[in-house]
Write an enzyme that holds these catalytic residues in place. Structure first.
Site, mmCIF file in Angstrom:
data_model
loop_
_atom_site.group_PDB
_atom_site.id
_atom_site.type_symbol
_atom_site.label_atom_id
_atom_site.label_comp_id
_atom_site.label_asym_id
_atom_site.label_seq_id
_atom_site.Cartn_x
_atom_site.Cartn_y
_atom_site.Cartn_z
ATOM 1 N N ALA A 81 0.840 -1.203 0.000
ATOM 2 C CA ALA A 81 0.000 0.000 0.000
ATOM 3 C C ALA A 81 0.876 1.254 0.000
ATOM 4 O O ALA A 81 0.609 2.218 -0.724
ATOM 5 C CB ALA A 81 -0.913 -0.006 1.208
ATOM 6 N N LEU A 141 20.965 -12.684 -28.413
ATOM 7 C CA LEU A 141 21.900 -13.227 -29.388
ATOM 8 C C LEU A 141 23.326 -13.136 -28.874
ATOM 9 O O LEU A 141 23.680 -12.178 -28.179
ATOM 10 C CB LEU A 141 21.813 -12.426 -30.694
ATOM 11 C CG LEU A 141 20.528 -12.547 -31.511
ATOM 12 C CD1 LEU A 141 20.493 -11.491 -32.602
ATOM 13 C CD2 LEU A 141 20.421 -13.947 -32.115
ATOM 14 N N GLU A 186 21.061 -10.229 -42.150
ATOM 15 C CA GLU A 186 20.099 -9.117 -42.153
ATOM 16 C C GLU A 186 20.504 -8.091 -41.108
ATOM 17 O O GLU A 186 21.233 -8.421 -40.163
ATOM 18 C CB GLU A 186 18.703 -9.660 -41.833
ATOM 19 C CG GLU A 186 18.601 -10.156 -40.406
ATOM 20 C CD GLU A 186 17.395 -11.062 -40.165
ATOM 21 O OE1 GLU A 186 16.623 -10.755 -39.276
ATOM 22 O OE2 GLU A 186 17.252 -12.072 -40.871
ATOM 23 N N TYR A 188 11.123 -10.597 -37.839
ATOM 24 C CA TYR A 188 12.302 -11.374 -38.226
ATOM 25 C C TYR A 188 12.364 -12.750 -37.587
ATOM 26 O O TYR A 188 13.308 -13.497 -37.812
ATOM 27 C CB TYR A 188 13.589 -10.610 -37.931
ATOM 28 C CG TYR A 188 13.713 -10.094 -36.509
ATOM 29 C CD1 TYR A 188 13.843 -8.742 -36.268
ATOM 30 C CD2 TYR A 188 13.703 -10.955 -35.419
ATOM 31 C CE1 TYR A 188 13.954 -8.253 -34.977
ATOM 32 C CE2 TYR A 188 13.814 -10.478 -34.129
ATOM 33 C CZ TYR A 188 13.933 -9.124 -33.915
ATOM 34 O OH TYR A 188 14.046 -8.648 -32.640
ATOM 35 N N CYS A 198 28.938 38.848 -27.997
ATOM 36 C CA CYS A 198 29.420 38.053 -29.120
ATOM 37 C C CYS A 198 30.937 37.897 -29.024
ATOM 38 O O CYS A 198 31.650 38.897 -28.917
ATOM 39 C CB CYS A 198 29.038 38.743 -30.426
ATOM 40 S SG CYS A 198 29.774 37.940 -31.863
ATOM 41 N N CYS A 249 32.613 39.951 -32.106
ATOM 42 C CA CYS A 249 32.610 41.399 -32.288
ATOM 43 C C CYS A 249 32.296 42.160 -31.014
ATOM 44 O O CYS A 249 32.330 43.393 -30.987
ATOM 45 C CB CYS A 249 31.623 41.795 -33.387
ATOM 46 S SG CYS A 249 29.895 41.593 -32.897
HETATM 47 S S1 IVH Z 1 16.784 -12.704 -34.063
HETATM 48 C C1 IVH Z 1 16.351 -16.275 -31.245
HETATM 49 N N1 IVH Z 1 17.048 -10.737 -35.755
HETATM 50 O O1 IVH Z 1 18.601 -8.173 -31.024
HETATM 51 C C2 IVH Z 1 16.849 -15.094 -31.997
HETATM 52 N N2 IVH Z 1 17.093 -10.243 -33.441
HETATM 53 O O2 IVH Z 1 20.708 -8.794 -29.139
HETATM 54 C C3 IVH Z 1 15.928 -13.967 -31.909
HETATM 55 N N3 IVH Z 1 17.297 -7.857 -32.951
HETATM 56 O O3 IVH Z 1 16.543 -9.667 -28.625
HETATM 57 C C4 IVH Z 1 16.496 -12.703 -32.361
HETATM 58 N N4 IVH Z 1 17.325 -7.164 -35.039
HETATM 59 O O4 IVH Z 1 15.616 -7.676 -29.963
HETATM 60 C C5 IVH Z 1 17.007 -11.093 -34.466
HETATM 61 N N5 IVH Z 1 17.193 -9.075 -37.363
HETATM 62 C C6 IVH Z 1 17.158 -9.449 -36.084
HETATM 63 C C7 IVH Z 1 17.239 -8.513 -35.051
HETATM 64 C C8 IVH Z 1 17.214 -8.950 -33.731
HETATM 65 C C9 IVH Z 1 17.359 -6.796 -33.778
HETATM 66 C C10 IVH Z 1 17.360 -7.773 -31.490
HETATM 67 C C11 IVH Z 1 16.338 -8.592 -30.748
HETATM 68 C C12 IVH Z 1 17.162 -9.471 -29.856
HETATM 69 C C13 IVH Z 1 18.417 -8.698 -29.728
HETATM 70 C C14 IVH Z 1 19.587 -9.555 -29.306
#
Ligand code: IVH
Length: 750
Positions: free
Chosen positions: A44, A93, A126, A236, A429, A432
């Site tokens: 609360a 990643l 990509e 993606y 300035c 000047c």
């Molecule tokens: S693939 C299981 N593709 O990067 C793999 N991630 O550093 C799923 N991200 O959490 C991710 N562009 O938010 C993938 N072309 C792309 C991406 C991408 C940006 C981000 C995504 C991920 C983060 C990891």
């Protein structure tokens, strides 16, 4: 104590202090509750803190902190978004930082799968979008839930917000019964700039970069705010799925596209590491011009059966990796703050940095915008960088997106050198010594020295000879620097360019003997100057470098007045009305600040009218002023600036002197046979067969003048559906009115 004061009675200072206190207390409570599992206050009490914070933010939106507790993850579920447990974990990643890491990635996969070095193994490559990931759950083709990544297991339910985004289909056809589409929410550079400009205008919080803006916009408890934010989405990946999308990553992405998602068109199939690296460099080369932030390239094994075999480590897939670009953020020391003086006298602070590599580029300068920015305030007094000011000697974070000018996004106060003083922005300035002043509502401090200020004079001259202005071959910015203030052959004002040749013969001989100037280059320069003695009206006007008079404005003015002297005369005639307009603005502004009661609007309007009456402006001045500011595309701001320039004795003398050396070419004469030649036309309401810009261009091509407001001088009103007060005024004045079809018929375009 301030916390017992009702929010409605808090002063601005008290509110700001209170928000700072609440931010600390709530952060502490979050930490104790979430991370240490040892809450010290009751639910609360916690809710009361959050409520008070929200209330103060509601009352003082411009004081909302960048670290506002109302926008934080880690807030208790009950208090913000509901929580969503992802059916399939949202992974992050692994990273590769150089070519060797990419080769290792390929090798480790081959090893895991037992593939030989020469076995086929294709990858998609990509862009890695710099936004925030979102998972969209579709059931029977209908969007039922949208969730942020959160910690990967549990995210926030932002369905209401996702429903406002146009890149996210609410209904998809021919999809598996259950399909979770994953991708990145981001904001384009253009939209980010426009959003920040709007935020500044309305006193809202501005964002440090597009990613923050996207995150802040998606995580709004009020989805109507999200709706107003230009968020985009690239798909993606996918999460839970009741039937496979395809056999390969590439085909799966194509299917997402067929469902109506945006997919990134820089996605390529690569047969080997070499092709992956080639595509990486290709994307890197395009990075600055993509229009949105990316921070690397993602490689994914193309064969989905192989992806399944490879599976996941604890938080990252084995079948994908992010090849990161060199960082675009870096910390360095602020060595000095310099002030540059621009063409219009603006004093622009520039940060001189200890050189640091940001995104592969060495940065040693960054813009500091203006004095408020250095103080940690935006134009409306809202906080930026949490209100941290910037001092010489500070340890600062440099941010560089694409090819934009680097900015400072943060200050590390813990590294502030002892005795560092707040920056004292000059009020004179530096070039000047003239007074540098800030006009009402202007964030920029400007030198009042006009042409006596060498910095302004040189910048104005550079503008004068620039490509869209006089464009004199052999006389560019470098030569202007050389000639300006030259003891022998000075060019201190535009007119001096046209007298260069006729100056003392001995001096000319000296020019021809100077470094880089032979007989030929000197005579080439003279003939290039001669070529421009006849100059189109619009170019001449643009070249003068009057503030707010850009290429388009200059063209509109030239088309309207057609003759230089007619324009100059009109500007002179309008002067008393221009002055009155400014006084009325000031009176209005003063009343705006003072009036608090109910009939505020009326009082502000009255203040304006009273000021106008008091000044007793001649009718012909009022007419000339409304003609000028009524020209389509010209408004009071441009009108005032033009009026000020022509009324300034020094500037006027410079214009007149210049004019005496030139032949001003009038815009092409209106075609005689056009039924609208020489007529003043106003377009209003919605046009359905052409855009407003097309309509204007076509009318002008036929020799008509296009005005934005109806007056005695209007010959013709073209009114589309939704025409309002202008149509009424035209009717009252007995002005001929046509609809769009009637207009097209009249000009023979039907
Ligand atoms: S693939 C299981 N593709 O990067 C793999 N991630 O550093 C799923 N991200 O959490 C991710 N562009 O938010 C993938 N072309 C792309 C991406 C991408 C940006 C981000 C995504 C991920 C983060 C990891």
């Amino acid at each position: 104590m301030s916390e017992s004061i009702p929010v409605s009675e808090l002063t601005e200072d008290a509110a700001q202090a209170e928000l700072a206190r609440l931010a600390v207390e709530i952060a502490k409570a979050n930490q104790l509750y979430h991370a240490e599992d040892a809450p010290e206050i009751s639910d609360a009490e916690y809710d009361a803190l959050k409520r008070r914070n929200a209330e103060i933010e509601g009352q003082f939106p411009h004081l909302k902190r960048n670290d506002s507790p109302s926008e934080q993850v880690g807030a208790r579920a009950a208090d913000g978004f509901s929580k969503v447990t992802h059916a399939v974990r949202m992974m992050s990643l692994g990273n590769a930082f150089d070519d060797e890491d990419v080769a290792d990635f390929d090798r480790s996969i081959r090893k895991y799968l037992g593939l030989t070095d020469d076995a086929a193994l294709a990858f998609t490559a990509e862009p890695k979008i710099d936004g925030l990931s979102l998972s969209l759950r579709y059931e029977q083709g209908k969007l039922v839930q949208a969730a942020t990544r959160g910690d990967g297991e549990v995210g926030e339910n932002v369905t209401a917000n996702a429903l406002t985004m146009s890149d996210i289909p609410q209904q998809i056809k021919d999809a598996p019964d259950v399909l979770e589409v994953r991708g990145e929410v981001y904001m384009s550079h253009a939209d980010f700039d426009a959003l920040n400009a709007r935020q500044t205008e309305t006193g809202g919080k501005t964002f440090a970069n597009p990613r923050n803006a996207a995150a802040g916009s998606l995580r709004q408890l009020d989805s109507s705010i999200t709706r107003a934010r230009p968020l985009r989405f690239f798909a993606y990946a996918w999460g839970e799925i009741s039937a496979p999308l395809a056999d390969t990553q590439m085909e799966a992405i194509q299917r997402l596209k067929s469902f109506g998602f945006q997919i990134n068109d820089l996605t390529r199939l690569c047969e080997n590491t070499q092709q992956m690296l080639e595509h990486y460099r290709d994307i890197e080369a395009q990075r600055a011009t993509l229009g949105y932030d990316i921070d690397g390239v993602v490689y994914k094994v193309n064969d989905l059966a192989l992806q399944a075999r490879l599976g996941f480590r604890s938080t990252t897939p084995r079948w994908a990796i992010a090849h990161k670009f060199p960082a675009e953020l870096a910390w360095t020391r602020l060595e000095a703050i310099d002030i540059q003086v621009g063409r219009t006298g603006a004093l622009s602070p520039v940060a001189r940095l200890h050189p640091v590599t940001v995104g592969g580029v060495v940065v040693s300068n960054a813009t500091l915008h203006n004095e408020d920015y250095i103080k940690g305030r935006d134009a409306k007094g809202g906080l930026i960088r949490d209100g941290k000011d910037i001092r010489v000697g500070d340890w600062v974070q440099v941010y560089r997106a694409g090819d934009v000018i680097p900015k400072l996004s943060d200050v590390d106060l813990s590294k502030r050198p002892e005795g560092a003083e707040p920056y004292d922005f000059p009020t004179k300035c530096p070039q000047c010594g003239s007074e540098a002043i800030r006009e009402d509502g202007d964030a920029v401090r400007r030198c009042t020295g006009g042409l006596i200020c060498p910095a302004q004079a040189v910048e104005k001259l550079k503008h004068f000879v620039s490509r869209k202005a006089f464009d004199i071959e052999g006389l560019g910015a470098k030569q202007i620097e050389m000639f300006y203030d030259d003891p022998v052959l000075p060019i201190n004002a535009p007119a001096d360019i046209f007298t260069l040749q006729t100056r003392d013969a001995a001096n000319l001989a000296r020019l021809k003997n100077r470094d880089g100037w032979g007989e030929t280059s000197a005579s080439n320069l003279f003939s290039a100057i001669d070529e421009k003695r006849a100059i189109p009206f619009a170019r001449l006007l643009f070249a003068l470098g009057i503030r707010h008079v850009g290429e388009v404005g200059a063209r509109d003015l030239a088309l309207y007045y057609r003759d230089w002297d007619v324009m100059a005369q009109a500007i002179d005639t309008a002067r008393p009305a221009a002055v009155a307009h400014r006084k009325a603005d000031e009176a209005e502004e003063a009343e705006r600040l003072a009036a608090t009661e109910e009939n505020r609007r009326a009082r502000i309007k009255e203040a304006r009218e009273a000021a106008m009456v008091a000044l007793d402006v001649p009718a012909e001045a009022t007419a000339a002023w409304s003609d000028l500011t009524g020209i389509d595309g010209i408004g009071a701001t441009l009108g005032l600036s033009l009026s000020d320039a022509f009324a300034n004795a020094d500037e006027r003398a410079a214009f007149d002197m210049l004019r005496s050396h030139l032949q001003v070419i009038a815009p092409d004469a209106p075609s005689e046979d056009s039924p609208v030649a020489g007529k003043t036309v106003v377009f209003t309401g919605t046009l359905e067969k052409m855009t407003r810009a097309e309509a204007k261009a076509r009318a002008e091509a036929l020799g008509a003048k296009v005005s934005g407001s109806v007056s005695q001088k209007t010959d013709l009103l073209v009114a589309g559906p939704g025409a309002g007060s202008k149509a009424k005024k035209a009717a009252d004045l007995g002005i001929e009115t046509l609809d769009e079809d009637g207009w097209l018929q009249l000009i023979g375009d039907a």
